[in-house]
Design a protein around this motif. Structure first.
Motif, PDB file in Angstrom:
ATOM      1  N   GLU A  11       6.347   8.199   5.358  1.00  0.00           N
ATOM      2  CA  GLU A  11       6.771   7.406   6.505  1.00  0.00           C
ATOM      3  C   GLU A  11       7.097   5.979   6.074  1.00  0.00           C
ATOM      4  N   ILE A  12       8.063   5.384   6.757  1.00  0.00           N
ATOM      5  CA  ILE A  12       8.311   3.949   6.640  1.00  0.00           C
ATOM      6  C   ILE A  12       7.855   3.328   7.950  1.00  0.00           C
ATOM      7  N   LEU A  13       6.798   2.536   7.869  1.00  0.00           N
ATOM      8  CA  LEU A  13       6.155   1.981   9.054  1.00  0.00           C
ATOM      9  C   LEU A  13       6.306   0.472   9.095  1.00  0.00           C
ATOM     10  N   ASP A  32      -3.081   0.328   8.964  1.00  0.00           N
ATOM     11  CA  ASP A  32      -4.497  -0.040   8.893  1.00  0.00           C
ATOM     12  C   ASP A  32      -4.678  -0.963   7.694  1.00  0.00           C
ATOM     13  N   VAL A  33      -4.933  -2.246   7.948  1.00  0.00           N
ATOM     14  CA  VAL A  33      -4.941  -3.248   6.877  1.00  0.00           C
ATOM     15  C   VAL A  33      -6.083  -3.015   5.897  1.00  0.00           C
ATOM     16  N   VAL A  34      -7.231  -2.568   6.381  1.00  0.00           N
ATOM     17  CA  VAL A  34      -8.378  -2.325   5.493  1.00  0.00           C
ATOM     18  C   VAL A  34      -8.087  -1.150   4.569  1.00  0.00           C
ATOM     19  N   GLU A  35      -7.523  -0.092   5.108  1.00  0.00           N
ATOM     20  CA  GLU A  35      -7.173   1.082   4.302  1.00  0.00           C
ATOM     21  C   GLU A  35      -6.151   0.721   3.233  1.00  0.00           C
ATOM     22  N   LEU A  36      -5.136  -0.078   3.609  1.00  0.00           N
ATOM     23  CA  LEU A  36      -4.118  -0.473   2.646  1.00  0.00           C
ATOM     24  C   LEU A  36      -4.696  -1.381   1.578  1.00  0.00           C
ATOM     25  N   ALA A  37      -5.532  -2.331   1.968  1.00  0.00           N
ATOM     26  CA  ALA A  37      -6.146  -3.242   0.990  1.00  0.00           C
ATOM     27  C   ALA A  37      -6.976  -2.465  -0.021  1.00  0.00           C
ATOM     28  N   ARG A  38      -7.707  -1.474   0.457  1.00  0.00           N
ATOM     29  CA  ARG A  38      -8.541  -0.656  -0.446  1.00  0.00           C
ATOM     30  C   ARG A  38      -7.662   0.076  -1.469  1.00  0.00           C
ATOM     31  N   LEU A  39      -6.524   0.592  -0.997  1.00  0.00           N
ATOM     32  CA  LEU A  39      -5.633   1.307  -1.912  1.00  0.00           C
ATOM     33  C   LEU A  39      -4.973   0.348  -2.903  1.00  0.00           C
ATOM     34  N   VAL A  61       5.971  -0.830   5.417  1.00  0.00           N
ATOM     35  CA  VAL A  61       5.139  -0.130   4.439  1.00  0.00           C
ATOM     36  C   VAL A  61       5.646   1.299   4.310  1.00  0.00           C
ATOM     37  N   LEU A  62       5.949   1.695   3.079  1.00  0.00           N
ATOM     38  CA  LEU A  62       6.337   3.070   2.797  1.00  0.00           C
ATOM     39  C   LEU A  62       5.064   3.798   2.367  1.00  0.00           C
ATOM     40  N   SER A  63       4.614   4.733   3.179  1.00  0.00           N
ATOM     41  CA  SER A  63       3.309   5.361   2.947  1.00  0.00           C
ATOM     42  C   SER A  63       3.423   6.857   2.710  1.00  0.00           C
ATOM     43  N   GLY A  83      -0.589   7.048  -1.305  1.00  0.00           N
ATOM     44  CA  GLY A  83       0.188   5.996  -1.959  1.00  0.00           C
ATOM     45  C   GLY A  83       0.851   5.137  -0.908  1.00  0.00           C
ATOM     46  N   ALA A  84       1.169   3.890  -1.283  1.00  0.00           N
ATOM     47  CA  ALA A  84       1.830   2.988  -0.342  1.00  0.00           C
ATOM     48  C   ALA A  84       2.435   1.829  -1.106  1.00  0.00           C
ATOM     49  N   GLY A  85       3.543   1.346  -0.585  1.00  0.00           N
ATOM     50  CA  GLY A  85       4.188   0.166  -1.143  1.00  0.00           C
ATOM     51  C   GLY A  85       4.783  -0.654  -0.024  1.00  0.00           C
ATOM     52  N   MET A  86       4.668  -1.972  -0.139  1.00  0.00           N
ATOM     53  CA  MET A  86       5.242  -2.850   0.871  1.00  0.00           C
ATOM     54  C   MET A  86       6.707  -3.122   0.573  1.00  0.00           C
ATOM     55  N   VAL A  87       7.469  -3.339   1.622  1.00  0.00           N
ATOM     56  CA  VAL A  87       8.877  -3.695   1.522  1.00  0.00           C
ATOM     57  C   VAL A  87       9.100  -4.966   2.327  1.00  0.00           C
TER      58      VAL A  87
END
Length: 340
Positions: free
Chosen positions: A201-203, A209-216, A250-252, A263-267
């Protein structure tokens, strides 16, 4: 022409700031509330120097003050530089772009203006304790400007970017790649695209979820500790401010069975050159999936084509790998120099 020197920790957002961001084409990490959060999470004080023609901004330089008290595990506390040190002229977020902008850049990308006007201004502000400056992201066209006596110029890692405006689809991008790379990527992409356990997904950043993304993201930071001063971890407060910006996506990749973020990456969106930043993924031994790193770049290409962008910037690191995926490499230099 007037000059303002701002510290995001203490100064309110200037009335002209959003106009400045638009004129300069700056991305989400230059938004004022993001800069404020970043400045309080930094090791060193930050200065934002703005030149104004009346109320209209005509130039901007961002720099960190690096003094004798700077330490790996110490956070900034003093309201001003002080003592002896130097200015590290670098962008506050991504290191894929210069830390300065001038309305009239010229062929030297504004480097002459840095030497002629900016450094003398900062010397007057900081006093004789300002001994040196390090200018990063100097383009090749400006080398004749920055070279000189007692100056050290070194080539750094190039910036990778894929020009997508010449493609109509991801398949067109595939067709332009070397045969072996094309075959390997198509195999990996098909495996991910056809896997019912993985949803891509591109969100909008605000939906994540900022905590989940920070952890990753911290998984990747722990893995890449190959620099003299280890980067600080992702702070949730900073990330929350960043994700709230309207031009952050965020591409998740998520496991539909376990719900885990694989996996995730910011755009960082941009009218011409969006930036892919801060990729991270779970190791395979911890439940991750192979091939997501490459798939991420393919999705960036697909998205940039669909949005009508000129291309997508992939940043630094792993230059040869990115070049094998069709990226052009733009040389970058750094210059260390005394401030007389």
């Amino acid at each position: 022409m007037s000059i303002e020197v701002l510290d995001p920790r203490f100064d309110a957002e200037p009335v002209y700031w959003r106009r400045l961001l638009a004129d300069a084409g700056l991305r989400a990490d230059w938004a004022w509330d993001v800069l404020c959060e970043q400045a309080w999470c930094a090791r060193t004080p930050w200065y934002l120097t703005v030149s104004l023609d009346g109320s209209r901004p005509r130039g901007l330089v961002g720099a960190a003050w690096v003094g004798a008290r700077t330490r790996r595990y110490r956070f900034t506390a003093s309201p001003r530089g002080g003592g002896f040190g130097g200015l590290d002229i670098r962008a506050p977020g991504s290191n894929a772009f210069p830390a300065w902008w001038f309305a009239d850049l010229g062929d030297d990308a504004g480097c002459q203006e840095l030497l002629r006007a900016y450094l003398p201004t900062m010397r007057r502000l900081l006093g004789v304790g300002l001994k040196a400056a390090l200018i990063r992201q100097v383009p090749e066209a400006a080398l004749d400007v920055v070279r000189g006596r007692l100056r050290v110029v070194r080539e750094t890692e190039p910036i990778a970017r894929i020009v997508t405006e010449r493609f109509d689809s991801r398949a067109d991008w595939f067709a332009a790649l070397p045969k072996q790379r094309r075959m390997n990527l198509r195999k990996m992409f098909d495996a991910v695209d056809e896997d019912p356990r993985v949803v891509v997904e591109i969100l909008r950043g605000e939906a994540v979820d900022v905590v989940e993304l920070a952890r990753l993201l911290r998984v990747n930071e722990v893995k890449h500790r190959d620099v003299p001063i280890v980067p600080l971890p992702q702070f949730v407060g900073y990330l929350r401010r960043l994700l709230a910006q309207p031009d952050v996506f965020v591409l998740s990749y998520r496991d539909t069975g376990t719900g885990a973020l694989l996996g995730a990456g910011m755009v960082f969106d941009h009218p011409e050159w969006p930036l892919g930043r801060s990729w991270s993924s779970l190791p395979v031994e911890d439940g991750g999936r192979r091939g997501l790193y490459f798939h991420f770049y393919g999705e960036l290409v697909r998205w940039a084509i669909a949005e009508g962008r000129r291309g997508v910037v992939l940043g630094k690191k792993m230059s040869r790998l990115k070049a094998s995926m069709g990226a052009e490499l733009l040389p970058q230099y750094a210059v260390a120099m005394p401030v007389p």
